[in-house]
Enzyme design. Structure first.
Site, PDB file in Angstrom:
ATOM      1  N   ASN A 210       0.522  -1.201   0.054  1.00  0.00           N
ATOM      2  CA  ASN A 210      -0.273  -0.108  -0.159  1.00  0.00           C
ATOM      3  C   ASN A 210       1.061   1.275  -0.246  1.00  0.00           C
ATOM      4  OD1 ASN A 210      -2.766  -1.788   0.218  1.00  0.00           O
ATOM      5  ND2 ASN A 210      -2.109  -1.403   2.249  1.00  0.00           N
ATOM      6  N   ASP A 277      -4.771  -5.578   2.595  1.00  0.00           N
ATOM      7  CA  ASP A 277      -5.888  -6.181   3.193  1.00  0.00           C
ATOM      8  C   ASP A 277      -5.252  -8.144   2.213  1.00  0.00           C
ATOM      9  OD1 ASP A 277      -7.619  -4.349   4.843  1.00  0.00           O
ATOM     10  OD2 ASP A 277      -7.590  -3.511   2.893  1.00  0.00           O
ATOM     11  N   PRO A 303      -5.288 -11.797   8.480  1.00  0.00           N
ATOM     12  CA  PRO A 303      -5.404 -11.130   9.520  1.00  0.00           C
ATOM     13  C   PRO A 303      -6.216  -9.646   9.558  1.00  0.00           C
ATOM     14  CG  PRO A 303      -3.627 -12.032  10.121  1.00  0.00           C
ATOM     15  CD  PRO A 303      -3.812 -12.154   8.528  1.00  0.00           C
ATOM     16  N   ASP A 304      -7.652  -9.011  10.168  1.00  0.00           N
ATOM     17  CA  ASP A 304      -6.948  -7.830  10.649  1.00  0.00           C
ATOM     18  C   ASP A 304      -6.394  -7.790  11.894  1.00  0.00           C
ATOM     19  OD1 ASP A 304      -8.198  -5.164  11.881  1.00  0.00           O
ATOM     20  OD2 ASP A 304      -9.645  -4.912   9.908  1.00  0.00           O
ATOM     21  N   PHE A 321      -7.280   3.645  12.200  1.00  0.00           N
ATOM     22  CA  PHE A 321      -6.925   4.908  11.597  1.00  0.00           C
ATOM     23  C   PHE A 321      -8.283   3.811  10.784  1.00  0.00           C
ATOM     24  CE2 PHE A 321      -4.035   8.834  11.788  1.00  0.00           C
ATOM     25  CZ  PHE A 321      -3.576   8.000  13.855  1.00  0.00           C
ATOM     26  N   LYS A 335     -16.023   1.729  10.897  1.00  0.00           N
ATOM     27  CA  LYS A 335     -14.915   0.994  12.096  1.00  0.00           C
ATOM     28  C   LYS A 335     -14.582   0.645  13.008  1.00  0.00           C
ATOM     29  CE  LYS A 335     -12.539   1.604   7.555  1.00  0.00           C
ATOM     30  NZ  LYS A 335     -11.650   1.809   6.739  1.00  0.00           N
ATOM     31  N   LYS A 339     -15.371  -2.149  14.769  1.00  0.00           N
ATOM     32  CA  LYS A 339     -13.888  -3.473  15.706  1.00  0.00           C
ATOM     33  C   LYS A 339     -13.776  -2.826  16.389  1.00  0.00           C
ATOM     34  CE  LYS A 339     -11.145  -2.402  10.612  1.00  0.00           C
ATOM     35  NZ  LYS A 339      -9.865  -2.921  10.041  1.00  0.00           N
TER      36      LYS A 339
HETATM   37  O1  C5P Z   1     -10.449  -2.011   7.733  1.00  0.00           O
HETATM   38  P1  C5P Z   1      -9.645  -1.582   7.553  1.00  0.00           P
HETATM   39  O2  C5P Z   1      -8.301  -1.649   7.059  1.00  0.00           O
HETATM   40  O3  C5P Z   1     -10.111   0.361   6.439  1.00  0.00           O
HETATM   41  O4  C5P Z   1      -8.797  -0.164   8.991  1.00  0.00           O
HETATM   42  C1  C5P Z   1      -8.371   0.160   9.437  1.00  0.00           C
HETATM   43  C2  C5P Z   1      -7.689   0.161  10.307  1.00  0.00           C
HETATM   44  O5  C5P Z   1      -7.264  -1.124  10.842  1.00  0.00           O
HETATM   45  C3  C5P Z   1      -6.262   1.153  10.568  1.00  0.00           C
HETATM   46  O6  C5P Z   1      -6.099   1.367  11.871  1.00  0.00           O
HETATM   47  C4  C5P Z   1      -5.283   0.115  10.087  1.00  0.00           C
HETATM   48  O7  C5P Z   1      -4.085  -0.492  10.556  1.00  0.00           O
HETATM   49  C5  C5P Z   1      -6.142  -1.322  11.202  1.00  0.00           C
HETATM   50  N1  C5P Z   1      -5.704  -2.649   9.822  1.00  0.00           N
HETATM   51  C6  C5P Z   1      -4.613  -3.888  10.747  1.00  0.00           C
HETATM   52  N2  C5P Z   1      -4.771  -4.798  10.546  1.00  0.00           N
HETATM   53  C7  C5P Z   1      -6.023  -5.281   9.011  1.00  0.00           C
HETATM   54  C8  C5P Z   1      -6.697  -4.197   8.284  1.00  0.00           C
HETATM   55  C9  C5P Z   1      -6.577  -2.654   8.797  1.00  0.00           C
HETATM   56  O8  C5P Z   1      -4.595  -3.480  11.787  1.00  0.00           O
HETATM   57  N3  C5P Z   1      -5.477  -6.142   7.741  1.00  0.00           N
END
Ligand code: C5P
Length: 402
Positions: A210, A277, A303-304, A321, A335, A339
């Protein structure tokens, strides 16, 4: 070590024999990492030349309120807004009196009136002038207006007297100026911050990633450190100098970032990283040959990291963020809710890539009436200090609800 990196300081010099010591002070502030602009009163220029400070600071010295050339380069209001700190050293009895009265008859006193940054003075004068009731009244008045006073020191004076009124030594003033940025509002709190992009390998030479300079995450790490926190910065590949007194863990992929975050989640977790992602299902062991005209890459969701920590048992206070190109508020609030975050900052993704400034809005309290705070557009380092102040106050409120 001085915490002056990225700090924008106006060094104001007024007329007095200690003006020669301001040259050393200017050098020390720059050595500590500050960007310094020097403003001299006319009487200061009788003691030491503006050229000395131009050579030391690398910037044109400002002396007149009505200087067309200087106004064209950076007008006095712009200069006042630019400054994180105006440090007047030496500050004469006359200048302190002007400050007490809120006068704006020369450039330096005008800047002091117009600035919303920090203001500190290092008085330097004869001991009789220092002890005079008028001077002491003026000092009381400026202290009430949140002006910080450094010193003065006591001892032998240029006029032959002995007593209080000597300007503090430049090294002491530089240290005290640096301490002004150390707020202590997160003293002893353990904070983990992720920053930068992640890279997901396609083969040994190619990856998916990214856009992310890492500047916001690094600025937050520095601001949190200055607020007294113990900071671990888990960083994807970026071209930035790590802030001092911050432990940096360098990672590449999202899974490596998650593994590191699980080890040190901290009391507060701030997820600034632009995590990829998706990653290729498989990373080829050897470089893929470009024999075909098209190529299909099968990807799997990463994984998120933020959600994993936020939804875990013994979760830290979680800050996310939302960098979006449209519907900023809607997506950020979604979000925040999905989350289960304590706080989220939204910003326009296309505006901020690699930029030194940003326009940010914070949202919190998803379960009740979502609260919101819009931050004034500013440099990422000044913004980071305000964001850390909000994180600290929200963290304290969540940790000890009233
Ligand atoms: O869902 P999205 O990617 O838009 O959410 C953004 C937030 O989630 C940011 O704080 C980013 O650092 C975190 N994030 C994460 N792991 C991911 C994707 C996003 O920690 N795989």
């Amino acid at each position: 070590m001085l915490s002056l990196s990225n700090k924008q300081i106006i060094l104001g010099i007024t007329g007095g024999i200690a003006a020669y010591k301001a040259a050393e002070l200017c050098r020390l502030l720059i050595k500590g990492g500050a960007d310094v602009r020097v403003v001299m009163t006319n009487s200061a220029a009788e003691f030491i030349t503006p050229l000395t400070f131009q050579a030391l600071s690398g910037n044109r010295v400002h002396t007149d309120l009505l200087d067309e050339d200087a106004e064209a380069a950076m007008g006095h209001i712009e200069l006042a807004r630019w400054a994180d700190l105006i440090l007047v050293a030496p500050a004469s009895a006359n200048f302190i009196a002007r400050l007490a009265q809120g006068r704006a008859e020369d450039l330096l006193s005008t800047l002091c009136l117009a600035s919303s940054g920090k203001l500190a003075v290092a008085p330097a004068m004869n001991q009789g002038m220092w002890k005079n009731a008028g001077t002491q009244d003026n000092l009381k008045q400026i202290q009430e207006k949140d002006v910080t006073i450094f010193g003065p020191a006591s001892g032998e004076q240029a006029c032959g007297d002995t007593g209080p009124g000597r300007m503090q030594e430049p090294a002491d003033i530089a240290r005290a100026a640096s301490d002004l940025f150390e707020t202590g509002e997160l003293a002893g709190v353990n904070i983990t911050i992720t920053a930068g992009p992640t890279r997901e390998a396609i083969d040994p030479v190619r990856y998916i990633s990214n856009h992310s300079s890492g500047k916001m995450g690094y600025a937050l790490a520095r601001a949190a450190m200055e607020a007294g926190a113990n900071v671990v910065l888990i960083s994807g590949p970026v071209a930035l100098e790590p802030p001092p007194r911050v432990k940096v863990v360098v990672v590449e992929s999202a899974s490596q970032m998650l593994d590191s975050c699980k080890v040190v989640p901290g009391d507060i977790f701030i997820s600034v990283a632009a995590v990829a992602d998706y990653r290729p299902v498989e990373s080829a062991p050897e470089k893929i040959k470009k024999t075909d005209d098209t190529m299909i890459l099968t990807m799997i969701k990463n994984p998120d990291i933020l959600a994993t920590l936020s939804l875990s048992k013994d979760r830290p206070f979680c800050v996310g963020f939302a960098a979006e190109t449209e519907n900023l508020e809607e997506y950020a609030c979604k979000k925040l809710q999905d989350k289960k975050l304590d706080l989220i900052f939204s910003n326009n993704a296309s505006d901020t890539f690699n930029s030194d400034s940003a326009l940010v809005t914070a949202y919190w309290n998803a379960e009740k009436n979502t609260a919101k705070k819009i931050f004034e557009e500013s440099t990422k380092s000044s913004l980071a200090r305000d964001m850390v102040a909000l994180i600290a106050s929200r963290y304290r409120e969540t940790a000890a609800p009233v």
